[in-house]
Design an enzyme around this catalytic site. Structure first.
Site, PDB file in Angstrom:
ATOM      1  N   ASP B 111       0.879  -1.183   0.000  1.00 17.55           N
ATOM      2  CA  ASP B 111       0.000   0.000   0.000  1.00 17.55           C
ATOM      3  C   ASP B 111       0.906   1.219   0.000  1.00 17.55           C
ATOM      4  O   ASP B 111       2.121   1.101  -0.114  1.00 17.55           O
ATOM      5  CB  ASP B 111      -0.903  -0.008   1.257  1.00 17.55           C
ATOM      6  CG  ASP B 111      -2.172   0.816   1.050  1.00 17.55           C
ATOM      7  OD1 ASP B 111      -2.052   2.014   0.730  1.00 17.55           O
ATOM      8  OD2 ASP B 111      -3.279   0.253   1.189  1.00 17.55           O
ATOM      9  N   TRP B 147      -7.048  32.811 -14.009  1.00 17.74           N
ATOM     10  CA  TRP B 147      -6.557  31.822 -13.040  1.00 17.74           C
ATOM     11  C   TRP B 147      -5.211  32.256 -12.459  1.00 17.74           C
ATOM     12  O   TRP B 147      -4.807  31.785 -11.402  1.00 17.74           O
ATOM     13  CB  TRP B 147      -6.468  30.424 -13.656  1.00 17.74           C
ATOM     14  CG  TRP B 147      -5.199  30.146 -14.432  1.00 17.74           C
ATOM     15  CD1 TRP B 147      -4.982  30.437 -15.743  1.00 17.74           C
ATOM     16  CD2 TRP B 147      -4.008  29.543 -13.941  1.00 17.74           C
ATOM     17  NE1 TRP B 147      -3.717  30.057 -16.095  1.00 17.74           N
ATOM     18  CE2 TRP B 147      -3.094  29.497 -15.019  1.00 17.74           C
ATOM     19  CE3 TRP B 147      -3.612  29.019 -12.698  1.00 17.74           C
ATOM     20  CZ2 TRP B 147      -1.811  28.964 -14.888  1.00 17.74           C
ATOM     21  CZ3 TRP B 147      -2.330  28.486 -12.575  1.00 17.74           C
ATOM     22  CH2 TRP B 147      -1.453  28.469 -13.660  1.00 17.74           C
ATOM     23  N   SER B 174      -3.521  19.588   0.235  1.00 15.83           N
ATOM     24  CA  SER B 174      -3.800  18.249  -0.281  1.00 15.83           C
ATOM     25  C   SER B 174      -2.661  17.762  -1.183  1.00 15.83           C
ATOM     26  O   SER B 174      -2.185  16.624  -1.045  1.00 15.83           O
ATOM     27  CB  SER B 174      -5.119  18.278  -1.043  1.00 15.83           C
ATOM     28  OG  SER B 174      -5.216  17.186  -1.905  1.00 15.83           O
ATOM     29  N   SER B 175      -2.205  18.655  -2.071  1.00 19.08           N
ATOM     30  CA  SER B 175      -1.135  18.255  -2.994  1.00 19.08           C
ATOM     31  C   SER B 175       0.154  17.951  -2.251  1.00 19.08           C
ATOM     32  O   SER B 175       0.860  16.985  -2.580  1.00 19.08           O
ATOM     33  CB  SER B 175      -0.838  19.376  -3.985  1.00 19.08           C
ATOM     34  OG  SER B 175      -1.879  19.495  -4.886  1.00 19.08           O
ATOM     35  N   HIS B 258       5.592  27.931 -13.141  1.00 18.32           N
ATOM     36  CA  HIS B 258       6.261  27.187 -14.197  1.00 18.32           C
ATOM     37  C   HIS B 258       6.566  25.745 -13.831  1.00 18.32           C
ATOM     38  O   HIS B 258       6.269  24.839 -14.599  1.00 18.32           O
ATOM     39  CB  HIS B 258       7.463  27.890 -14.808  1.00 18.32           C
ATOM     40  CG  HIS B 258       7.741  27.250 -16.141  1.00 18.32           C
ATOM     41  ND1 HIS B 258       6.912  27.434 -17.217  1.00 18.32           N
ATOM     42  CD2 HIS B 258       8.633  26.336 -16.507  1.00 18.32           C
ATOM     43  CE1 HIS B 258       7.304  26.657 -18.204  1.00 18.32           C
ATOM     44  NE2 HIS B 258       8.351  25.986 -17.813  1.00 18.32           N
ATOM     45  N   GLU B 260       4.812  24.109 -11.925  1.00 14.31           N
ATOM     46  CA  GLU B 260       3.465  23.532 -11.975  1.00 14.31           C
ATOM     47  C   GLU B 260       3.154  22.972 -13.366  1.00 14.31           C
ATOM     48  O   GLU B 260       2.548  21.915 -13.504  1.00 14.31           O
ATOM     49  CB  GLU B 260       2.460  24.618 -11.582  1.00 14.31           C
ATOM     50  CG  GLU B 260       1.003  24.296 -11.870  1.00 14.31           C
ATOM     51  CD  GLU B 260       0.437  23.224 -10.972  1.00 14.31           C
ATOM     52  OE1 GLU B 260       1.073  22.924  -9.939  1.00 14.31           O
ATOM     53  OE2 GLU B 260      -0.621  22.682 -11.306  1.00 14.31           O
ATOM     54  N   TYR B 262       5.190  21.656 -15.343  1.00 16.04           N
ATOM     55  CA  TYR B 262       5.860  20.360 -15.463  1.00 16.04           C
ATOM     56  C   TYR B 262       5.287  19.334 -14.525  1.00 16.04           C
ATOM     57  O   TYR B 262       5.348  18.129 -14.795  1.00 16.04           O
ATOM     58  CB  TYR B 262       7.374  20.546 -15.314  1.00 16.04           C
ATOM     59  CG  TYR B 262       7.909  21.226 -16.547  1.00 16.04           C
ATOM     60  CD1 TYR B 262       8.188  20.468 -17.682  1.00 16.04           C
ATOM     61  CD2 TYR B 262       7.993  22.596 -16.637  1.00 16.04           C
ATOM     62  CE1 TYR B 262       8.588  21.075 -18.848  1.00 16.04           C
ATOM     63  CE2 TYR B 262       8.393  23.215 -17.797  1.00 16.04           C
ATOM     64  CZ  TYR B 262       8.688  22.456 -18.898  1.00 16.04           C
ATOM     65  OH  TYR B 262       9.062  23.056 -20.057  1.00 16.04           O
ATOM     66  N   SER B 273       6.045   6.511 -21.419  1.00 15.46           N
ATOM     67  CA  SER B 273       7.232   5.651 -21.411  1.00 15.46           C
ATOM     68  C   SER B 273       6.908   4.234 -20.956  1.00 15.46           C
ATOM     69  O   SER B 273       7.713   3.328 -21.138  1.00 15.46           O
ATOM     70  CB  SER B 273       8.307   6.240 -20.482  1.00 15.46           C
ATOM     71  OG  SER B 273       8.606   7.553 -20.868  1.00 15.46           O
ATOM     72  N   HIS B 308       7.172  33.792 -18.658  1.00 12.93           N
ATOM     73  CA  HIS B 308       5.748  34.150 -18.736  1.00 12.93           C
ATOM     74  C   HIS B 308       5.558  35.657 -18.679  1.00 12.93           C
ATOM     75  O   HIS B 308       4.441  36.139 -18.730  1.00 12.93           O
ATOM     76  CB  HIS B 308       4.983  33.500 -17.582  1.00 12.93           C
ATOM     77  CG  HIS B 308       4.986  32.002 -17.627  1.00 12.93           C
ATOM     78  ND1 HIS B 308       3.998  31.275 -18.236  1.00 12.93           N
ATOM     79  CD2 HIS B 308       5.875  31.094 -17.158  1.00 12.93           C
ATOM     80  CE1 HIS B 308       4.270  29.982 -18.136  1.00 12.93           C
ATOM     81  NE2 HIS B 308       5.415  29.843 -17.485  1.00 12.93           N
ATOM     82  N   ARG B 455      -5.910  36.969 -25.994  1.00 15.37           N
ATOM     83  CA  ARG B 455      -6.678  35.974 -25.251  1.00 15.37           C
ATOM     84  C   ARG B 455      -7.595  36.684 -24.252  1.00 15.37           C
ATOM     85  O   ARG B 455      -7.483  37.887 -24.040  1.00 15.37           O
ATOM     86  CB  ARG B 455      -5.729  35.023 -24.524  1.00 15.37           C
ATOM     87  CG  ARG B 455      -4.909  35.683 -23.443  1.00 15.37           C
ATOM     88  CD  ARG B 455      -3.822  34.774 -22.913  1.00 15.37           C
ATOM     89  NE  ARG B 455      -4.362  33.789 -21.985  1.00 15.37           N
ATOM     90  CZ  ARG B 455      -3.619  33.186 -21.040  1.00 15.37           C
ATOM     91  NH1 ARG B 455      -2.333  33.463 -20.910  1.00 15.37           N
ATOM     92  NH2 ARG B 455      -4.167  32.301 -20.238  1.00 15.37           N
TER      93      ARG B 455
END
Lengths: 298, 542
Positions: B111, B147, B174-175, B258, B260, B262, B273, B308, B455
């Site tokens: 587990d 966002w 949580s992450s 950034h 994020e 990836y 893979s 960015h 945009r």
């Protein structure tokens, strides 16, 4: 249906032909596929590095996708392909790590030279201050060949576009025309008038939230940020009307604060500036008179 | 090495397949990695449909010029919520769900290392998500600042600012817990013989991703906390009038943002893979290069954030540094693409649905990579920045990249999870329908972006009308196609009569395929004995 389709294709072809012949396009064209070449030496070089990067990507794409498509047809189980056992090839791995480095350097070199030139605002001949507001632009002609000017005005979306763009207005955006072109959402009440062939320095800021001042034909956009002043410059080669839009989300009417730059011959510009200056001076005396009286009384 | 204390193994054997009874008891209190993985995946699919319905509304308004359906304020809510829901609700939880299901099975563990925390890290999510989505129904509506939440604009919102920030805090917690759990599991729970450099690439990709998460999620928490105090407690971190700097937010945000990007693509690299060697019946080409390229992409992703922000007016040196750094990412990414193609080379390829999605991933993600390299070129980016060209770029990376990776994984492992085969015919229909429509949807956006369409605008000049209509048609088509996906999953889990074998796929290698299908409730109660031919990448020493 068919005839309107043909018309559209014709217009698109005409647009492409115009672009090819070097005539300045004021507006984006239907079915336009690529970035405009623009009307400054900088915008042409920006277009150049863009196309270089594009063709490099196309070349790599042809090789990679070509190899892949070949593998997918040739090495199918249904064709009786027997899997090989190998899982390494140091030579190949070295080659496809090294070659991209060389390609990247080849792309970075012209780009670096261009960024350096774009950052060089020295020896400009006039200065325009641009301030972004929700949802309009203020243009102040700070100086022209070293001489300060009081000329400044606010530029907002034209009344016709504004009427049509209201939700559920039922009006047809195709009807917003000027000079035979559709200018829906790309037209303003007062365009920014600039002289052809003069190096114009822009100082760009904002008063409320962040905006971004962008005219594709000039080759760049620059954020307008409250509390900060950004610099940029242009020298327009061809007279004409060049249209752009705010490029940074700035609230509900972000889509409705266009930018129009009208480039005119130097003599015409100077004449216009003189008229504006005297109008501004007249307005100032009219305003200042009662203030002056109070001041002497005080 | 594989010696096991028989007493312990007996105890575990007793517990085998003791699922808790009762719906609530099983799903609310579960500490089982498979149940939690399922919860994550179901949650993600739900969020995907909610975020997708927002996208459908966006495309409906952009179907033709003029505002027909909504006010610009509502349009801005839609774009903001679409981004937040898809990133934090759909893509990230889907990868955590896949990690939960697969990592213990792939490394030979019973587990996850921290099962109770696992439960907690999932059950925070629905509440965070509720906080986020309910904003749309609050007076004043949801957040409208995008966002990316750039101040000062984001601070113009009302109560929704607080809701959004707390939702992001909860999702971040949580992450982080999920990432800690994954690292603890991978580093401590590998079966004897499962050396680090023998792990499946999917496990490697998640190990690296988890470190990225732990590094950047606290940074996001800091950035949004500063927004919170600027809004409600009178600080001036980002208020120019109070001595703050709006650009500082962008630097902090993209220092998170950034990596994020990836975080949302590295696990997909791992999945691809796994899948390509299986259906090429040939070991993964250049296993070690694949691992090292993952690591170098992760490292580079931490030092390129300001690409960015090329238009904010950085000093010349800054522009050049971030341009060169960003271009460098092309090299390890290129290595990955070349290695996937080389894996197929001289293989024996078949085209089951997971392989179709994997091939589409390689082709279409590479298009996103190409436009990524173009966006790295600073002077060209002065034109691309904040246009539909960028929208097209990141949707190629996130939809045909991350999302196609997730779909490939679902088709690949669904037989292992459910014990049933899905309908290959409907899987292929879903694939072809999705892959065609997604290109009709996003490819024309390159053109309108280059022609000058910014945009995040609800309305546009008529010159952009034709490609926008095409894009909207592709959008509705792509959206509808996803109901086929839902149908295939429901059919497979509940109605399919075709039982899956343990091996499932002829060319499959790896420990998860040594377990029966469906996989037992506890994965490996006794550590398996590992031989090199069990591994997807074969023997890596030669």
């Amino acid at each position: 249906m068919i005839s309107s389709g043909v018309m559209r294709v014709r217009r698109a072809v005409a647009g492409l032909a115009m672009a090819a012949s070097g005539l300045a396009l004021a507006n984006p064209q239907p079915w336009q596929l690529n970035m405009p070449t623009g009307v400054t030496s900088i915008s042409e070089r920006v277009h150049g590095v863009h196309m270089l990067a594009f063709w490099v990507c196309v070349a790599i794409g042809v090789i990679v996708y070509g190899a892949m498509v070949y593998a997918l047809f040739k090495f199918r189980k249904s064709r009786g392909a027997v899997p090989a056992k190998w899982s390494h090839n140091t030579t190949m791995e070295l080659i496809w790590t090294t070659i991209p480095v060389i390609i990247l350097v080849a792309m970075a070199w012209p780009a670096t030279k261009l960024v350096v030139d774009m950052a060089n605002v020295e020896s400009s001949e006039m200065t325009v201050k641009i301030t972004g507001y929700q949802w309009k632009w203020r243009y102040e002609y700070v100086e022209y060949f070293g001489k300060a000017t009081p000329v400044n005005f606010v530029s907002t979306l034209d009344a016709e576009s504004n009427r049509v763009r209201q939700t559920g207005s039922g009006l047809d955006p195709h009807s917003v025309q000027e000079g035979g072109e559709n200018v829906y959402l790309l037209n303003v009440d007062k365009p920014l008038l600039l002289p052809v062939g003069v190096k114009v320095r822009f100082v760009i800021t904002a008063d409320d939230v962040i905006h971004s001042w962008w005219v594709p034909d000039l080759g760049w956009k620059q954020d307008a940020i409250p509390g900060l002043i950004n610099g940029n410059w242009t020298r327009i080669d061809t007279a004409g009307t060049y249209r752009g839009q705010c490029a940074e989300l700035c609230g509900k009417d972000h889509g409705f604060m266009p930018i129009v730059v009208k480039a005119v011959p130097k003599a015409e510009f100077e004449q216009w500036l003189a008229t504006q200056e005297s109008a501004a001076a007249a307005a100032k005396t009219a305003q200042a008179a009662p203030v002056a009286t109070t001041a002497t009384q005080g | 090495m594989a010696a096991v204390n028989p007493a312990i193994s007996d105890i575990h054997a007793d517990e085998h397949d003791h699922k808790p009874h009762g719906f609530l008891h099983r799903w609310l209190f579960t500490t089982n990695h498979k149940d939690i993985g399922t919860l994550y995946l179901v949650f993600s699919l739900t969020a995907f449909f909610i975020g997708g319905s927002f996208a459908m509304l966006i495309r409906a308004e952009l179907f033709q010029p003029g505002l027909q359906l909504m006010q610009p304020e509502f349009f801005n809510q839609l774009t903001t919520m679409h981004g937040l829901i898809m990133i934090f609700g759909a893509i990230m939880p889907a990868f955590v769900g896949l990690a939960n299901w697969m990592i213990p099975m792939m490394i030979g563990a019973p587990d996850m290392a921290l099962p109770r925390m696992n439960n907690w890290s999932f059950w925070i999510l629905p509440f965070a998500f509720l906080l986020l989505v309910m904003e749309v129904f609050l007076p004043g509506g949801g957040p409208q600042g995008g966002w990316t939440m750039y101040p000062p604009l984001a601070l113009e919102g009302g109560a929704n600012v607080a809701f959004m920030i707390f939702a992001i805090h909860l999702m971040g917690i949580s992450s982080i817990m999920g990432a800690i759990n994954i690292i603890a599991t991978i580093l401590n729970m590998r079966a004897p013989g499962m050396d680090l450099l023998k792990m499946p690439v999917f496990v490697w990709s998640w190990l690296i991703t988890a470190f990225l998460l732990i590094m950047v999620m606290p940074v996001l928490a800091g950035a949004v906390t500063m927004l919170l105090t600027d809004k409600f407690f009178g600080t001036s971190f980002f208020h120019a009038a109070g001595g703050g700097d709006p650009v500082m937010f962008q630097h902090i945000f993209w220092f998170f943002g950034h990596p994020e990007v990836y975080i949302m693509i590295l696990p997909a690299f791992g999945i691809i893979s796994e899948i390509i060697p299986t259906f090429s019946r040939k070991p993964l080409f250049g296993y070690q290069a694949m691992v090292y390229s993952l690591a170098s992409i992760a490292f580079l992703s931490c030092i390129v954030w300001a690409h960015h922000m090329f238009a904010v007016g950085m000093p010349l040196g800054g522009e050049l540094f971030f341009m060169y750094g960003t271009m460098l990412i092309g090299i390890p990414t290129g290595v990955k693409v070349f290695n996937w193609v080389s894996t197929m080379w001289k293989g024996s390829i078949t085209f089951e649905t997971p392989m179709l999605f994997a091939i589409a991933f390689v082709v279409l993600f590479t298009i996103g990579g190409f436009s990524g390299v173009m966006c790295a070129i600073v002077p060209a980016d002065f034109q691309y920045q904040d246009t539909y060209f960028v929208v097209a770029h990141f949707h190629y990376v996130l939809v045909t990249g991350a999302l196609f990776g997730i779909m490939a994984a679902v088709y690949y492992w669904l037989p292992k999870w459910s014990g049933n085969m899905y309908s290959e015919k409907w899987g292929k229909i879903h694939f072809w329908s999705s892959v065609i429509s997604v290109n009709v949807l996003f490819f024309p956006q390159h053109f309108v972006g280059l022609a000058g369409m910014p945009r995040r605008i609800p309305d546009y000049n008529v010159a952009f009308a034709d490609f926008n209509m095409m894009s909207s048609i592709g959008g509705f088509w792509f959206g509808l196609s996803q109901f086929i996906f839902l149908g295939v999953i429901i059919h497979c889990v509940y109605y399919s009569r075709q039982r899956a074998t343990a091996q499932v796929w002829e060319g499959a290698r790896g420990l998860e395929w040594t377990l029966p299908s469906p996989a037992p409730y506890h994965s490996f109660s006794t550590p398996p004995v590992i031989t090199d031919d069990m591994l997807a990448h074969g023997n890596v020493t030669h």
